[in-house]
Design a protein around this motif. Structure first.
Motif, PDB file in Angstrom:
ATOM      1  N   ALA A 160      -0.340  32.239  12.055  1.00 56.53           N
ATOM      2  CA  ALA A 160       0.456  33.407  11.631  1.00 56.53           C
ATOM      3  C   ALA A 160      -0.321  34.689  11.934  1.00 56.53           C
ATOM      4  CB  ALA A 160       0.761  33.313  10.139  1.00 56.53           C
ATOM      5  N   VAL A 161       0.411  35.740  12.323  1.00 53.72           N
ATOM      6  CA  VAL A 161      -0.239  37.014  12.647  1.00 53.72           C
ATOM      7  C   VAL A 161      -0.710  37.705  11.373  1.00 53.72           C
ATOM      8  CG1 VAL A 161       0.092  39.305  13.645  1.00 53.72           C
ATOM      9  CG2 VAL A 161       1.123  37.313  14.759  1.00 53.72           C
ATOM     10  N   VAL A 162      -1.983  38.087  11.352  1.00 52.22           N
ATOM     11  CA  VAL A 162      -2.570  38.792  10.210  1.00 52.22           C
ATOM     12  C   VAL A 162      -2.526  40.302  10.442  1.00 52.22           C
ATOM     13  CG1 VAL A 162      -4.699  39.149   8.897  1.00 52.22           C
ATOM     14  CG2 VAL A 162      -4.061  36.838   9.653  1.00 52.22           C
ATOM     15  N   THR A 163      -2.910  40.719  11.659  1.00 49.62           N
ATOM     16  CA  THR A 163      -2.902  42.148  11.975  1.00 49.62           C
ATOM     17  C   THR A 163      -2.968  42.326  13.478  1.00 49.62           C
ATOM     18  OG1 THR A 163      -3.952  44.279  11.482  1.00 49.62           O
ATOM     19  CG2 THR A 163      -5.419  42.434  11.862  1.00 49.62           C
ATOM     20  N   GLU A 164      -2.575  43.513  13.939  1.00 49.40           N
ATOM     21  CA  GLU A 164      -2.673  43.854  15.367  1.00 49.40           C
ATOM     22  C   GLU A 164      -3.187  45.281  15.502  1.00 49.40           C
ATOM     23  OE1 GLU A 164       1.338  42.939  17.029  1.00 49.40           O
ATOM     24  OE2 GLU A 164       0.282  41.255  17.947  1.00 49.40           O
TER      25      GLU A 164
END
Length: 456
Positions: free
Chosen positions: A33-37
């Motif tokens: 899952a994406v945490v941050t970009e």
């Protein structure tokens, strides 16, 4: 203090994508899952023309280096101290000549689209018919051209790195010698030679063979620990952080779709059309622009066409596209049967100029929505025939298609494309960013997994 297994599950994974106009970082957790970009733009072009021909202030290498540290420094401290692995992707065919001791560039980077036509005759004499390095934009043409211009010397002092390799070396500190199967393909590396791939014998006898990266790793394999002082100041995981072998930007975008089963495909439907199909068998045909990359034990068969979204853009505004797409009635079978195909028999490859492709858009139906439907159907036909052509060459039959790029947002186009391919599922890719794909490779390397697809 938490147990070591819980601490391991707390680990985060960083993917870094360096594209043509900017860079992006994506951090994912153990489940993918994406945490941050974060994103970083390169400095403005100061020298040269439009369309990537210019050079940013300070040169390309400094633009990439600045973006690298900007991406890392923008991450929250709490994220940076949990990153356990990092992988980098870059533009395929972009290369740097570096000092063997320091890893610093000694010559301006040669970009993916730069032609070195002066090297083609020599490489056509040594490389087999149909080989990828016989193109003037190939990495090997760039290396040969540099070596000749340097007085046919320097192979003891200097080495070649790809875009992604050089950025990874800013992290692990090994000045040269490390690359991956995918970036090395346009250099001439053969991923099917021997158990782990190898450079062919004709390459090993080149006078500058010592400049080629010696360790060509599978994407997702561990390379070395993050060790440079600058990188350790940003990636502060007390348990250490490992650099994992990355890939090219287009393959990282494929990885982002999270598919690895033969028959799975990703069509990138931007201004042009890029097709990638997972296959049990390798197929290559340079005349058709078809070549196979090695990825997670399968083959990734790629092809492309310059027919795509630009045909829509040159005829309709964005607002018109939305309004006219709404008017298309896909259940009107009679209308479907009478829709012209502007590109009958056209396959992947760059066989049509912009003018030829534009001139072919006739007859034009009276209603704009019928004209749009005809263009959508004609591009769908090129895609369907291209996947069929890959299968006729020996690749796996396409079973489902994920779509990346702007065309993914048009569900009616997806339906038209699905019908053209015999009714197989065509869906938008949930994750389309190359940096997400690289983050999955980082996770794969950290856990030493056979695949980058997280368990559902």
């Amino acid at each position: 203090s938490s147990s070591s297994s819980a601490a391991a599950d707390d680990a985060l994974f960083l993917g870094l994508d360096f594209g043509t106009s900017g860079a992006r970082a994506t951090v994912v957790d153990n489940a993918g899952a994406v945490v941050t970009e974060t994103t970083a733009r390169y400095p403005p072009i100061v020298d040269g023309g439009k369309g990537g021909d210019g050079v940013p202030e300070g040169g390309w290498a400094e633009a990439w280096r600045g973006a690298l540290w900007s991406l890392l420094d923008q991450l929250d401290a709490g994220v940076r101290e949990r990153v356990a692995a990092v992988a980098v992707d870059g533009t395929s065919g972009t290369v740097l000549i570096v000092d063997r001791q320091s890893g610093e560039p000694v010559y301006p980077p040669m970009l993916y689209n730069e032609k070195r036509g002066d090297a083609v005759d020599f490489l056509c004499a040594v490389a087999p018919e149909g080989h990828t390095v016989r193109s003037p934009t190939s990495a090997l043409c760039k290396l040969h051209s540099w070596w000749v211009s340097n007085g046919e010397r320097g192979e003891e002092e200097f080495a070649l790195l790809h875009h992604a390799d050089w950025l990874a070396s800013r992290l692990h500190g090994l000045p040269h010698g490390e690359t991956d199967h995918n970036n090395a393909l346009k250099l001439g590396f053969d991923p099917g030679l021997g158990p782990n791939g190898d450079y062919p014998a004709w390459m090993k006898s080149l006078p500058y063979a010592s400049m080629l990266p010696g360790n060509v790793r599978a994407p997702g394999a561990r390379v070395a620990a993050v060790a440079t002082e600058r990188a350790r100041s940003a990636l502060t995981n007390p348990s250490g952080c490992v650099v994992v072998a990355g890939t090219t930007d287009s393959i990282a975008a494929f990885v982002a779709a999270r598919c690895t089963t033969p028959g799975d495909a990703v069509t990138s439907l931007g201004s042009s059309l890029a097709l990638k199909l997972v296959s049990a068998k390798r197929v290559d045909d340079s005349a058709k622009g078809v070549y196979s990359h090695r990825l997670c034990g399968s083959w990734l068969v790629g092809g492309s066409s310059n027919l795509g979204g630009w045909l829509l853009r040159s005829n309709f505004s964005d607002d018109e596209l939305v309004a006219l797409t709404d008017k298309i009635d896909l259940e009107d079978a009679e209308k479907g049967n009478s829709t012209p195909d502007y590109y009958p028999g056209v396959l992947m490859g760059f066989g049509m100029t912009v003018k030829q492709a534009t001139d072919a858009l006739s007859p034009r139906p009276d209603a704009d929505e019928d004209f749009l439907r005809a263009i959508l159907g004609s591009v769908a036909g090129v895609e369907a025939r291209s996947y069929r052509e890959m299968a006729s060459m020996g690749a796996s039959n396409v079973a489902r298609v994920f779509t990346a790029g702007g065309g993914a947002k048009n569900p009616k186009w997806s339906t038209i494309r699905s019908r053209a391919m015999g009714g197989i599922p065509v869906t938008a890719s949930e994750f389309a960013e190359a940096s997400y794909g690289s983050a999955l490779l980082a996770r794969m390397g950290h856990y030493n997994l056979p695949t980058y697809v997280p368990e559902e």
